[in-house]
Motif scaffolding. Structure first.
Motif, PDB file in Angstrom:
ATOM      1  N   GLN A  22      -2.020  36.320  -2.725  1.00  0.00           N
ATOM      2  CA  GLN A  22      -2.981  35.593  -1.891  1.00  0.00           C
ATOM      3  C   GLN A  22      -3.204  34.172  -2.408  1.00  0.00           C
ATOM      4  OE1 GLN A  22      -6.286  38.338  -1.955  1.00  0.00           O
ATOM      5  NE2 GLN A  22      -5.599  39.385  -0.102  1.00  0.00           N
ATOM      6  N   LEU A  23      -3.260  34.030  -3.715  1.00  0.00           N
ATOM      7  CA  LEU A  23      -3.472  32.701  -4.300  1.00  0.00           C
ATOM      8  C   LEU A  23      -2.215  31.840  -4.182  1.00  0.00           C
ATOM      9  CD1 LEU A  23      -5.420  33.644  -7.537  1.00  0.00           C
ATOM     10  CD2 LEU A  23      -6.304  32.334  -5.605  1.00  0.00           C
ATOM     11  N   GLY A  24      -1.084  32.401  -4.495  1.00  0.00           N
ATOM     12  CA  GLY A  24       0.169  31.651  -4.507  1.00  0.00           C
ATOM     13  C   GLY A  24       0.345  30.894  -5.812  1.00  0.00           C
ATOM     14  N   VAL A  25       1.593  30.586  -6.135  1.00  0.00           N
ATOM     15  CA  VAL A  25       1.902  30.002  -7.441  1.00  0.00           C
ATOM     16  C   VAL A  25       1.292  28.605  -7.607  1.00  0.00           C
ATOM     17  CG1 VAL A  25       4.167  28.991  -6.886  1.00  0.00           C
ATOM     18  CG2 VAL A  25       3.697  29.805  -9.208  1.00  0.00           C
ATOM     19  N   LEU A  65       5.687  37.128 -11.480  1.00  0.00           N
ATOM     20  CA  LEU A  65       6.583  35.967 -11.407  1.00  0.00           C
ATOM     21  C   LEU A  65       8.032  36.412 -11.235  1.00  0.00           C
ATOM     22  CD1 LEU A  65       5.210  33.651 -14.256  1.00  0.00           C
ATOM     23  CD2 LEU A  65       5.060  33.226 -11.790  1.00  0.00           C
ATOM     24  N   ASP A  66       8.458  37.398 -12.019  1.00  0.00           N
ATOM     25  CA  ASP A  66       9.832  37.887 -11.946  1.00  0.00           C
ATOM     26  C   ASP A  66      10.114  38.570 -10.606  1.00  0.00           C
ATOM     27  OD1 ASP A  66      10.352  36.868 -14.468  1.00  0.00           O
ATOM     28  OD2 ASP A  66      10.002  38.779 -15.484  1.00  0.00           O
ATOM     29  N   LEU A  70       9.779  33.598  -9.326  1.00  0.00           N
ATOM     30  CA  LEU A  70       9.028  32.360  -9.585  1.00  0.00           C
ATOM     31  C   LEU A  70       9.009  31.933 -11.050  1.00  0.00           C
ATOM     32  CD1 LEU A  70       5.987  33.122  -7.250  1.00  0.00           C
ATOM     33  CD2 LEU A  70       7.802  31.440  -6.844  1.00  0.00           C
ATOM     34  N   ARG A  71       9.752  32.609 -11.905  1.00  0.00           N
ATOM     35  CA  ARG A  71       9.682  32.304 -13.341  1.00  0.00           C
ATOM     36  C   ARG A  71      10.064  30.853 -13.623  1.00  0.00           C
ATOM     37  NH1 ARG A  71       8.746  35.040 -18.623  1.00  0.00           N
ATOM     38  NH2 ARG A  71       8.724  36.978 -17.472  1.00  0.00           N
ATOM     39  N   TRP A  77       5.576  24.292 -14.060  1.00  0.00           N
ATOM     40  CA  TRP A  77       4.129  24.046 -14.125  1.00  0.00           C
ATOM     41  C   TRP A  77       3.643  23.989 -15.578  1.00  0.00           C
ATOM     42  CZ3 TRP A  77       2.055  21.949 -10.184  1.00  0.00           C
ATOM     43  CH2 TRP A  77       2.484  22.253  -8.895  1.00  0.00           C
ATOM     44  N   VAL A  78       4.191  24.856 -16.430  1.00  0.00           N
ATOM     45  CA  VAL A  78       3.805  24.844 -17.846  1.00  0.00           C
ATOM     46  C   VAL A  78       4.185  23.506 -18.469  1.00  0.00           C
ATOM     47  CG1 VAL A  78       4.286  25.876 -20.112  1.00  0.00           C
ATOM     48  CG2 VAL A  78       3.877  27.346 -18.132  1.00  0.00           C
ATOM     49  N   SER A  79       5.366  22.980 -18.139  1.00  0.00           N
ATOM     50  CA  SER A  79       5.777  21.689 -18.714  1.00  0.00           C
ATOM     51  C   SER A  79       4.912  20.553 -18.178  1.00  0.00           C
ATOM     52  CB  SER A  79       7.263  21.421 -18.482  1.00  0.00           C
ATOM     53  OG  SER A  79       7.512  21.066 -17.153  1.00  0.00           O
ATOM     54  N   ILE A  80       4.488  20.648 -16.906  1.00  0.00           N
ATOM     55  CA  ILE A  80       3.583  19.634 -16.349  1.00  0.00           C
ATOM     56  C   ILE A  80       2.254  19.654 -17.096  1.00  0.00           C
ATOM     57  CG2 ILE A  80       2.179  19.063 -14.315  1.00  0.00           C
ATOM     58  CD1 ILE A  80       4.646  19.914 -12.613  1.00  0.00           C
ATOM     59  N   LYS A  81       1.721  20.865 -17.364  1.00  0.00           N
ATOM     60  CA  LYS A  81       0.460  20.961 -18.109  1.00  0.00           C
ATOM     61  C   LYS A  81       0.617  20.336 -19.490  1.00  0.00           C
ATOM     62  CE  LYS A  81      -2.996  24.173 -19.915  1.00  0.00           C
ATOM     63  NZ  LYS A  81      -4.213  23.817 -19.206  1.00  0.00           N
ATOM     64  N   THR A  82       1.745  20.596 -20.140  1.00  0.00           N
ATOM     65  CA  THR A  82       1.991  20.031 -21.472  1.00  0.00           C
ATOM     66  C   THR A  82       2.015  18.510 -21.415  1.00  0.00           C
ATOM     67  OG1 THR A  82       3.241  22.000 -22.061  1.00  0.00           O
ATOM     68  CG2 THR A  82       3.565  20.064 -23.445  1.00  0.00           C
TER      69      THR A  82
END
Length: 126
Positions: A22-25, A65-66, A70-71, A77-82
């Motif tokens: 429902q939320l989506g990635v 995710l798998d 979406l992994r 997204w993790v790299s963007i946060k970093t």
């Protein structure tokens, strides 16, 4: 019995998959970037605590995710946060350096900046 534990976890997993769907990635990534220090805290923000008040683990999230393929997108997204955290740490350091008048204050600011960058790198691995 162990079988009972596995059976009980299936409805929880289905319910959490539904919430994640429902939320989506992209929405999940926004929450992760803006509010969570890592994936475990993200899970605590998204899901109710488990029995006994224990924070929900991240395994269901990675299974989702798998299952949705979406992994790789999540890694983006993790790299963007970093990058955002590095930028924030750098900006904080510059602002503090501008206001530092003594060598001791500059060293203290450099130490704080290094610590922020270290934390940002550590969160990438969570």
């Amino acid at each position: 019995s162990r079988g009972g534990v596995l059976m009980a976890s299936r409805p929880i997993r289905r319910k959490r998959f539904k919430i994640l769907d429902q939320l989506g990635v992209e929405e999940i990534a926004d929450i992760y970037i803006e509010e969570a220090t890592g994936v475990r805290q993200l899970m605590a923000l998204l899901f109710e605590p488990e029995r006994g008040g224990q924070a929900p683990g991240a395994m269901v999230f990675y299974q989702w995710l798998d299952a949705r393929g979406l992994r790789d997108e999540w890694r983006k997204w993790v790299s963007i946060k970093t990058e955002i955290m590095h930028d924030r740490a750098y900006e904080m350091g510059l602002v503090n350096m501008d206001s530092a008048t003594s060598l001791a204050a500059m060293r203290d600011t450099q130490r704080k900046m290094d610590e922020q960058l270290w934390r940002a790198r550590r969160r990438t691995n969570s």
